[in-house]
Structure formats: structure tokens, C-alpha cells
Design an enzyme around this catalytic site. Structure first.
Site, PDB file in Angstrom:
ATOM      1  N   ASP A  34       0.784  -1.246   0.000  1.00 44.56           N
ATOM      2  CA  ASP A  34       0.000   0.000   0.000  1.00 44.56           C
ATOM      3  C   ASP A  34       0.814   1.293   0.000  1.00 44.56           C
ATOM      4  O   ASP A  34       0.446   2.263   0.679  1.00 44.56           O
ATOM      5  CB  ASP A  34      -0.959   0.015   1.196  1.00 44.56           C
ATOM      6  CG  ASP A  34      -1.927  -1.154   1.187  1.00 44.56           C
ATOM      7  OD1 ASP A  34      -1.910  -1.943   0.223  1.00 44.56           O
ATOM      8  OD2 ASP A  34      -2.699  -1.297   2.157  1.00 44.56           O
ATOM      9  N   LYS A 139      -6.664  -4.809  -3.008  1.00 43.79           N
ATOM     10  CA  LYS A 139      -7.236  -5.496  -1.848  1.00 43.79           C
ATOM     11  C   LYS A 139      -8.267  -4.611  -1.152  1.00 43.79           C
ATOM     12  O   LYS A 139      -7.986  -3.443  -0.853  1.00 43.79           O
ATOM     13  CB  LYS A 139      -6.130  -5.904  -0.873  1.00 43.79           C
ATOM     14  CG  LYS A 139      -5.331  -4.750  -0.267  1.00 43.79           C
ATOM     15  CD  LYS A 139      -4.179  -5.316   0.514  1.00 43.79           C
ATOM     16  CE  LYS A 139      -3.521  -4.445   1.516  1.00 43.79           C
ATOM     17  NZ  LYS A 139      -4.244  -3.464   2.268  1.00 43.79           N
ATOM     18  N   THR A 168       0.571   0.876   6.517  1.00 39.07           N
ATOM     19  CA  THR A 168       1.245   1.288   7.718  1.00 39.07           C
ATOM     20  C   THR A 168       1.623   0.049   8.523  1.00 39.07           C
ATOM     21  O   THR A 168       0.964  -0.981   8.413  1.00 39.07           O
ATOM     22  CB  THR A 168       0.371   2.219   8.603  1.00 39.07           C
ATOM     23  OG1 THR A 168      -0.820   1.525   9.002  1.00 39.07           O
ATOM     24  CG2 THR A 168       0.004   3.485   7.866  1.00 39.07           C
ATOM     25  N   CYS A 172      -1.995  -2.421   7.777  1.00 40.60           N
ATOM     26  CA  CYS A 172      -2.004  -3.368   6.646  1.00 40.60           C
ATOM     27  C   CYS A 172      -0.777  -4.263   6.604  1.00 40.60           C
ATOM     28  O   CYS A 172      -0.866  -5.413   6.165  1.00 40.60           O
ATOM     29  CB  CYS A 172      -2.190  -2.603   5.342  1.00 40.60           C
ATOM     30  SG  CYS A 172      -3.829  -1.866   5.234  1.00 40.60           S
TER      31      CYS A 172
HETATM   32  N1  TIU Z   1      -2.566   0.354   4.305  1.00 39.25           N
HETATM   33  C1  TIU Z   1      -3.011   0.562   5.537  1.00 39.25           C
HETATM   34  O1  TIU Z   1      -2.321   0.371   6.515  1.00 39.25           O
HETATM   35  N2  TIU Z   1      -4.310   1.102   5.649  1.00 39.25           N
HETATM   36  C2  TIU Z   1      -4.700   1.924   6.666  1.00 39.25           C
HETATM   37  O2  TIU Z   1      -5.861   2.328   6.708  1.00 39.25           O
HETATM   38  N3  TIU Z   1      -3.765   2.309   7.577  1.00 39.25           N
HETATM   39  C3  TIU Z   1      -3.911   3.192   8.592  1.00 39.25           C
HETATM   40  O3  TIU Z   1      -2.999   3.308   9.408  1.00 39.25           O
HETATM   41  N4  TIU Z   1      -5.010   3.905   8.669  1.00 39.25           N
END
Ligand code: TIU
Length: 230
Positions: A34, A139, A168, A172
């Protein structure tokens, strides 16, 4: 007593925690979670949740170093994007309506509709843009195995080990690492190549992963990974 882990001909040993990680060339996919404009740049989904997105920029350069190392060796690379179809049919109302964000998933923002496939904000940042032949997984959830063909793609690639980067760390990345762990993959998180809006959560996640003899997997600094595979 035999050394832990046992040596394997051709394997590269990476100095990690809680033990050295025995990386098998060609069988270790780099999984970049991500690294999208929606999380990293101002005006996206991450910012809409009230986060200081400046914390995530530090992970881009180290992730690029890993990507270059994997590309040079023609080892498998997987990119993921947290994203939804334009009609939001794959976005559970519970996800869309959680909290009181400034903008919700699907609402128009400065980089297009938040977390919607095809919108500028949904794209991976230019420094890490996927190249032809690399797998891109869209995803709808936090974990990259949920409702995606990731397991099939890894099987096709012959990947049994996953080296993780991305954002993060505690959302995720950690969710995917735990999903991978339950599916029998060895997972290694590269410390500088991941970031959180909350530095303390990143540090805590690393400790959770390596505790109890690597209950979730391994962690290692970028230099140890690059040295180990050199
Ligand atoms: N990719 C991911 O971690 N999605 C999130 O929403 N992370 C947050 O920390 N909000």
C-alpha cells in the site's frame, strides 16, 4: 545442538531478530504494502483520518533500495493497493462509516475519490511504481490475502518466503504478515522500509513480531538484508 536455523545450500543468511533469516533466492517475494499516494501524500485517505502523513515518507527510499535489489536479481515482486471498485460494492458499510473522517472512502478529494481504483490518489507513489511483470494486488481489506488472488499468485511465482515493506506498519503490514504466517509463509519485515503515522506503534509492532521466538516472523534492518543477499 544444531544451529538455528539450519544452513541450506544456496541460502542467504540475514542478520535479523529473533534469529537469522534463511532467505532462499528466487523463493522470497518482496511484498510492498500500500505505498499509495492516498496514504503518503497530503489530501488522501490517511490525511482524511486526521493523520500526520509526513511520518510515512521515510519508508519510500529504503523500499526503493529493496525493490532495486529484487529487480536486479529478477526475484518476484508483489505490490498491493488498498482500494475499492468505483461502485464501492466491495467496501463494507462498516468500513466506510467508521469514525468521523473529514472525507469518507469514495468521496472526492484533491487526488480524486478516496481509495477508489483508477483515481490518482489510489496509485502507488512514482518512486515505487510497478514495472511490467510485477504482481499488483488490489485489496479491499487491510490484509492482502482477504478477497484477493494473492495466494494463487505466490504459488504461481513459487514464493514460500515473504519480505515485507510498506505502510502502515501496525495496520495493513502487520495484518498481512499475520495472514501470511497462518498460511505457512516465513515473513521478514524490513525495519526502515515500513512506517506508521504513530512511530510508537511501529516500534511496538516490530517487538510483537519477533517476541516469543518469532511468533509472527522476523525483522531486520535494511543494511542486514542488502548485505545478506549481496
Ligand atoms: N494500508 C493501511 O495500513 N491502511 C490503513 O488504513 N492504515 C492506517 O494506518 N489507517
Amino acid at each position: 545442538m544444531s544451529p538455528c536455523p539450519r544452513p541450506l545450500p544456496g541460502a542467504r543468511m540475514i542478520a535479523g531478530r529473533p534469529f537469522p533469516f534463511r532467505l532462499e533466492p528466487g523463493r522470497a517475494a518482496l511484498v510492498i504494502i500500500d505505498m499509495q499516494r492516498d496514504f503518503i501524500e497530503p489530501g488522501g485517505f490517511g490525511a482524511s483520518l486526521g493523520n500526520d502523513v509526513s511520518h510515512l515518507a521515510a519508508a519510500v527510499g529504503p523500499t526503493r533500495a529493496l525493490l532495486d535489489a529484487w529487480r536486479t536479481r529478477a526475484w518476484p515482486v508483489v505490490h498491493t493497493r488498498e482500494s475499492h471498485t468505483p461502485d464501492l460494492s466491495d467496501c463494507p458499510p462498516a468500513k466506510r462509516h467508521r469514525g468521523c473522517p473529514k472525507l469518507r472512502i469514495g468521496d472526492p478529494g484533491p487526488m480524486g475519490r478516496l481509495l477508489v481504483r483508477g483515481e490518482p490518489g489510489c496509485e502507488i507513489v512514482p518512486a515505487l511504481a510497478p514495472q511490467p511483470g510485477e504482481v499488483v494486488i488490489d485489496k479491499p481489506g487491510k490484509g492482502a490475502f482477504f478477497a484477493t488472488p494473492l495466494a494463487d499468485e505466490l504459488k504461481r511465482l513459487g514464493a514460500t518466503q515473504l519480505v515485507f515493506a510498506g505502510v502502515t506498519t501496525e495496520v495493513c503490514v502487520q495484518t498481512t504478515m499475520r495472514e501470511a504466517n497462518d498460511r505457512g509463509y516465513d515473513g521478514l519485515l524490513v525495519e526502515e522500509a515500513t512506517a506508521s503515522y504513530f512511530p510508537a506503534f511501529k516500534a511496538a509492532t516490530i517487538e510483537m513480531i519477533v517476541a516469543q521466538g518469532g511468533i509472527v516472523g522476523w525483522c531486520a534492518p535494511l543494511a542486514a538484508v542488502l548485505e545478506g543477499i549481496a
